[in-house]
Design a protein around this motif. Sequence first.
Motif, PDB file in Angstrom:
ATOM      1  N   GLY A 325      59.011 -92.429 120.917  1.00  0.00           N
ATOM      2  CA  GLY A 325      57.952 -93.106 121.657  1.00  0.00           C
ATOM      3  C   GLY A 325      56.988 -92.172 122.371  1.00  0.00           C
ATOM      4  N   ASP A 326      57.216 -90.856 122.298  1.00  0.00           N
ATOM      5  CA  ASP A 326      56.347 -89.897 122.990  1.00  0.00           C
ATOM      6  C   ASP A 326      55.165 -89.542 122.088  1.00  0.00           C
ATOM      7  N   ILE A 327      54.142 -90.371 122.097  1.00  0.00           N
ATOM      8  CA  ILE A 327      52.978 -90.160 121.242  1.00  0.00           C
ATOM      9  C   ILE A 327      52.200 -88.923 121.667  1.00  0.00           C
ATOM     10  N   VAL A 328      52.057 -88.711 122.970  1.00  0.00           N
ATOM     11  CA  VAL A 328      51.315 -87.555 123.473  1.00  0.00           C
ATOM     12  C   VAL A 328      51.959 -86.259 122.997  1.00  0.00           C
ATOM     13  N   GLY A 329      53.281 -86.172 123.098  1.00  0.00           N
ATOM     14  CA  GLY A 329      53.982 -84.977 122.646  1.00  0.00           C
ATOM     15  C   GLY A 329      53.802 -84.734 121.161  1.00  0.00           C
ATOM     16  N   LEU A 330      53.831 -85.802 120.363  1.00  0.00           N
ATOM     17  CA  LEU A 330      53.634 -85.682 118.925  1.00  0.00           C
ATOM     18  C   LEU A 330      52.234 -85.184 118.605  1.00  0.00           C
ATOM     19  N   LEU A 331      51.222 -85.766 119.241  1.00  0.00           N
ATOM     20  CA  LEU A 331      49.840 -85.375 118.971  1.00  0.00           C
ATOM     21  C   LEU A 331      49.581 -83.931 119.379  1.00  0.00           C
ATOM     22  N   LEU A 334      51.128 -81.736 116.654  1.00  0.00           N
ATOM     23  CA  LEU A 334      50.313 -81.720 115.441  1.00  0.00           C
ATOM     24  C   LEU A 334      49.084 -80.829 115.613  1.00  0.00           C
ATOM     25  N   ARG A 335      48.495 -80.859 116.796  1.00  0.00           N
ATOM     26  CA  ARG A 335      47.310 -80.030 117.051  1.00  0.00           C
ATOM     27  C   ARG A 335      47.668 -78.551 117.071  1.00  0.00           C
ATOM     28  N   LEU A 336      48.766 -78.206 117.729  1.00  0.00           N
ATOM     29  CA  LEU A 336      49.138 -76.805 117.879  1.00  0.00           C
ATOM     30  C   LEU A 336      49.709 -76.204 116.599  1.00  0.00           C
ATOM     31  N   ASN A 337      50.480 -76.993 115.848  1.00  0.00           N
ATOM     32  CA  ASN A 337      51.199 -76.450 114.693  1.00  0.00           C
ATOM     33  C   ASN A 337      50.521 -76.693 113.357  1.00  0.00           C
ATOM     34  N   LEU A 338      49.751 -77.763 113.241  1.00  0.00           N
ATOM     35  CA  LEU A 338      49.123 -78.103 111.961  1.00  0.00           C
ATOM     36  C   LEU A 338      47.611 -78.215 112.051  1.00  0.00           C
ATOM     37  N   ALA A 339      47.057 -77.907 113.224  1.00  0.00           N
ATOM     38  CA  ALA A 339      45.603 -77.983 113.431  1.00  0.00           C
ATOM     39  C   ALA A 339      45.066 -79.369 113.090  1.00  0.00           C
ATOM     40  N   ASP A 356      38.231 -78.704 112.151  1.00  0.00           N
ATOM     41  CA  ASP A 356      37.229 -77.909 111.430  1.00  0.00           C
ATOM     42  C   ASP A 356      37.595 -76.436 111.428  1.00  0.00           C
ATOM     43  N   HIS A 357      38.424 -76.055 112.401  1.00  0.00           N
ATOM     44  CA  HIS A 357      38.836 -74.655 112.517  1.00  0.00           C
ATOM     45  C   HIS A 357      40.219 -74.424 111.915  1.00  0.00           C
ATOM     46  N   GLY A 358      40.793 -75.501 111.336  1.00  0.00           N
ATOM     47  CA  GLY A 358      42.142 -75.378 110.783  1.00  0.00           C
ATOM     48  C   GLY A 358      42.164 -74.651 109.466  1.00  0.00           C
TER      49      GLY A 358
END
Length: 358
Positions: A325-331, A334-339, A356-358
């Motif tokens: 249920g931790d959507i913030v942690g998941l997002l 995803l941003r840090l590890n998969l851009a 765009d920088h991924g």
Amino acid sequence: MSNIHQFSSKDAIQAKASRWISAMDRGLSAQERQQFQRWVKENKAHQDAVFELAQLWDELSVLNELSSLFPNKHGINKPARKTTHFSIAASIFAALLIASFMFIGIEHWPSAPHEQAKYSKIYRTKVGEQATFVLPDSTIVQLNTNSLLEVAYTKSRRQLILTRGEGRFNVAKDAARPFTVMAGDKSFTALGTVFNVQRNAASDLELVVTEGKVMITDPSVAVNADDFVQLQNASNDTAKVKNINASIVISGEKAVIKESITKPITRLTQDDVQRDLAWQQGMLIFNGEPLSDALQEVSRYTATRFELADPRLASLKVAGVFKAGDIVGLLDSLRLNLAIEHERLGEHIVSLKQSDHG
């Protein structure tokens, strides 16, 4: 005179308290109310155990009953908040409870035998909620998010229907009354066991056995007490198992049913078991699953739905441990590890796209 205090250990008191809590859940008779009041007044530890366990119980009827019996007791008329900590605490208590049952040889359910034999109730959890229940025979059921379970006990059998969701079943032994969980178009009969059933659809199911063994059959196959005794030492090579087109799944194995077909049974590593059953501790573990599968699993625990701006994102591999249920942690992960960046399109819709920088 018998040594009546020989089993007055903490585990014994907790076990007794759990049976009284369950009895309150179904409703106490006038005689039972008197017996319960006498037991509670015998020792302050009895009262403490009851009120402590009541905080883990899912039904408001229990707290209301306690409020009427003990109006001067503070803090019993408010339900406890559902948190991961309560799920973990309930799981730990369940393990202690089973051990105490085996050790002290507790007597039968407080009600008369004819009342114990007939029991029916519906248990449910909301999206994002998990709960643990103790059934009248001391079977312990832990339900995952958005689950619905119907329980029907008779003198000859214990039958449960998992209408939706997922459940862990720690089954109390009773050779006279086989224990069967029906889910979709399959039945799972416990042969002395602890097992987990996940219903994804009527014809798509998953079974993980962590203790003992379970027999998978079609719902039309009714297992009576005589069958149960004969099947205790059965395997997939046993003639009776083959005759009813059943499958035996033992501890450490997993069965996957797709479109009503039971796939070849697989042996799980300890890591596999931990990952499949992480929900029981309020966690989700991914180890290389496609992003689309991971998002589908996450969505079981929240109202949030995900859209992929680029279909190619679906095949990206995801790994990590997340709180259910931790959507913030998941997002953030995803941003840090998969851009992968996100955009909220509404209160419950999140769009994912490659940076765009991924």
